[in-house]
Design a protein around this motif. Sequence first.
Motif, short mmCIF file in Angstrom:
data_model
loop_
_atom_site.label_atom_id
_atom_site.label_comp_id
_atom_site.label_asym_id
_atom_site.label_seq_id
_atom_site.Cartn_x
_atom_site.Cartn_y
_atom_site.Cartn_z
N SER A 1 0.90 5.12 -1.26
CA SER A 1 1.07 6.24 -0.33
C SER A 1 2.54 6.35 0.08
O SER A 1 3.36 5.48 -0.21
CB SER A 1 0.19 6.03 0.91
OG SER A 1 0.55 4.83 1.57
N ARG B 1 -8.93 4.25 5.38
CA ARG B 1 -8.99 5.15 4.21
C ARG B 1 -7.62 5.38 3.61
O ARG B 1 -7.45 5.28 2.39
CB ARG B 1 -9.61 6.49 4.63
CG ARG B 1 -11.07 6.42 5.03
CD ARG B 1 -11.67 7.82 5.14
NE ARG B 1 -10.92 8.68 6.08
CZ ARG B 1 -11.12 8.72 7.39
NH1 ARG B 1 -12.05 7.94 7.93
NH2 ARG B 1 -10.41 9.52 8.17
N ARG C 1 0.80 -1.22 0.00
CA ARG C 1 0.00 0.00 0.00
C ARG C 1 0.84 1.28 0.00
O ARG C 1 0.31 2.35 -0.27
CB ARG C 1 -0.92 0.03 1.23
CG ARG C 1 -2.02 -1.00 1.19
CD ARG C 1 -3.05 -0.66 0.10
NE ARG C 1 -4.17 -1.56 0.15
CZ ARG C 1 -4.24 -2.73 -0.47
NH1 ARG C 1 -3.21 -3.15 -1.19
NH2 ARG C 1 -5.31 -3.49 -0.38
N TYR D 1 -4.73 3.69 3.82
CA TYR D 1 -4.09 2.52 3.24
C TYR D 1 -5.02 1.68 2.38
O TYR D 1 -4.64 0.60 1.95
CB TYR D 1 -3.47 1.66 4.35
CG TYR D 1 -2.23 2.28 4.98
CD1 TYR D 1 -1.08 2.48 4.26
CD2 TYR D 1 -2.25 2.69 6.31
CE1 TYR D 1 0.05 3.05 4.82
CE2 TYR D 1 -1.13 3.26 6.90
CZ TYR D 1 0.01 3.44 6.14
OH TYR D 1 1.13 4.00 6.71
N ARG D 2 -6.24 2.18 2.16
CA ARG D 2 -7.20 1.52 1.27
C ARG D 2 -7.40 0.04 1.67
O ARG D 2 -7.28 -0.86 0.86
CB ARG D 2 -6.75 1.63 -0.20
CG ARG D 2 -6.49 3.06 -0.61
CD ARG D 2 -5.98 3.20 -2.03
NE ARG D 2 -4.91 2.29 -2.37
CZ ARG D 2 -3.64 2.41 -1.95
NH1 ARG D 2 -3.29 3.39 -1.12
NH2 ARG D 2 -2.71 1.53 -2.33
N ALA E 1 -9.81 -2.86 2.84
CA ALA E 1 -11.23 -3.20 2.70
C ALA E 1 -11.77 -3.67 4.05
O ALA E 1 -11.07 -4.36 4.80
CB ALA E 1 -11.40 -4.31 1.66
N LYS F 1 -1.03 4.30 -7.26
CA LYS F 1 -1.86 4.62 -6.09
C LYS F 1 -1.24 4.14 -4.78
O LYS F 1 -1.93 3.58 -3.92
CB LYS F 1 -3.28 4.08 -6.27
CG LYS F 1 -4.03 4.73 -7.42
CD LYS F 1 -5.45 4.18 -7.55
CE LYS F 1 -6.26 4.99 -8.53
NZ LYS F 1 -5.64 5.20 -9.84
#
Length: 281
Positions: free
Chosen positions: A133, A276, A100, A278-279, A281, A131
């Motif tokens: 971070s 949010r 991530r 580190y996306r 789920a 995408k």
Amino acid sequence: MIDAHQHIWQLGEHDCCWPTPDLVAIYRDFGVEDVLPLARFAGVTGSVLVQSQESDADTDYLLAVAEQADFVKAVVGWVDLAAPSAPARIAQLAQQPKLRGLRPMLQCLPEDDWILRPELEPAIAAMKLHKLSFDALVYTRHLPHLEQFARRHPDLPIVINHAAKPAVIATDRPADDWRNAIREIAKLANVYCKISGLPTEAGKDQGQTELAPYIQHLLSVFGAERLMWGSDWPVIGLAPNKQLCIYKNWLNLVQHTLTGCKLSEIESVFIGTSLRFYRIA
């Protein structure tokens, strides 16, 4: 809850050259199986595994462990961002489902403004394309340069690790240089911060009274929606205050400091922001 900052390593394996023998408290192997009982006892259900070595082999090791460990929800790896091969390496790593973000170890580099070097731009472009971070391991003196970098890349999510490692002082007000630098960089919407690492910056007799003003300042400038809690385990074992070496005690200190916040703010610090950013789920 999500622990937004946790490490593992195997001494002498996967290019592991830190910690060194003088760091007696953490000079041994640490794996996910070691942190699981501590995290579960504290009510933590997942973690973000962060690199500790400037090594491709270490990043590959973390990703292999994460693939087998449900507890690990995301991995922050390392790439030599200045290398011509960096964009290709980033593209390769981005195929890994739990990768991530990336973390160059800015605190260790000889130039405080290293992140502004033009040869890094292809790697940063690749991070944005895939995408990913950016985890910023910095001290207070790096923050003006990081702020310039963040302004240059407003579409790159950046999180400051360990609140930029302020020197904890025995007053009810943190040092002005840290307060001001944090306030300025927090004005940028793409910059987040981890409430982590503070116990290792404090003295052996410092605890809730001394650390609370730092956490409260972070809350006032970033807001809960851009703050996330992390244990910095097992490095927290270096904390001079041995009570704060204990995983749950550090968590309890932060929870106590947030007493009086709205439930939605507390949830953001302990799970929402991490999910949010580190996306997850």
